[in-house]
Enzyme design. Sequence first.
Site, short mmCIF file in Angstrom:
data_model
loop_
_atom_site.label_atom_id
_atom_site.label_comp_id
_atom_site.label_asym_id
_atom_site.label_seq_id
_atom_site.Cartn_x
_atom_site.Cartn_y
_atom_site.Cartn_z
CB SER A 1 19.31 -76.23 70.71
OG SER A 1 18.54 -75.52 70.21
CG ASP B 1 23.77 -73.31 65.08
OD1 ASP B 1 22.63 -72.86 64.88
OD2 ASP B 1 24.08 -74.05 65.83
#
Length: 273
Positions: free
Chosen positions: A143, A201
């Site tokens: 991330s 994602d």
Amino acid sequence: MAVPVTFDQTSSGYSVQRAYWLACAADLAYKDRSVIEDQAAGWGFGQVRHHETRFTPPFPLQDTQAYTMAGDRMIVTAFRGTEPTRIKDWLTDATTPPVAGPGGSGHVHHGFAEALRSVYEDVAAALEGLRTNGQTLYFTGHSLGGALAMLAGARMYLEHPHLAADGIYTFGQPRTCDAALAEAFHQGLGGRTYRFVNNNDIVPQLPPEPVFTHVRALRYIDSKGKLHDSMPMFSALTDRAMGLTADVFAPASDGIRDHFMHNYLTALERNLG
């Protein structure tokens, strides 16, 4: 999900096994200091340094956390990501313009640049002190941590070539820089960088193009969990259309579920064989 007993600190080059190990290291960045130190020792890394700061940039981030673990043959610096409840805040913030990139190459996302700046000197000093035996050096992160791993690799390559990373593995990394820096990065580190994206994602799809882009290093996990060296056209047209909700940041959406680190670990473990 199995945790590797140890890292193979002697092998080189890309492998799914190495990707899985470094994904475990990225996941470990979310844990407490004592857990990090115990696990690092269990993996064969005798020294650990922690890097933590708090800062107040004009951007919804407040701190940066990372750790460096050093063994006889290998050093890994892993940057912590952000909590899922805060993802929308820092991905959708577009109030500040990009800033100059490392070494005068291109531009980078202002918030990511500030987050890295707050710990960079500490990380560089730790690497200078720990890299005493010609160890290989790897950066990893999930991330936001993936963005910082990529930027740390770029800055060290462009400003401190003797600390250039042997490998950079990121998971669910957002777009981080403009095309000029992406190209400079690719010229120096393109053969050492691997950017993993799990199906839908949402994080790697933001911040929006064309201001921000990705380096050319994709490893794509499709909706069935199979790992590809690029995104197959079929997946590009169909996988990303499956499971999305009206709010892609909703906890139940495919865009957020596919972003969770444990789903990256599960997919990589399934591809080990």
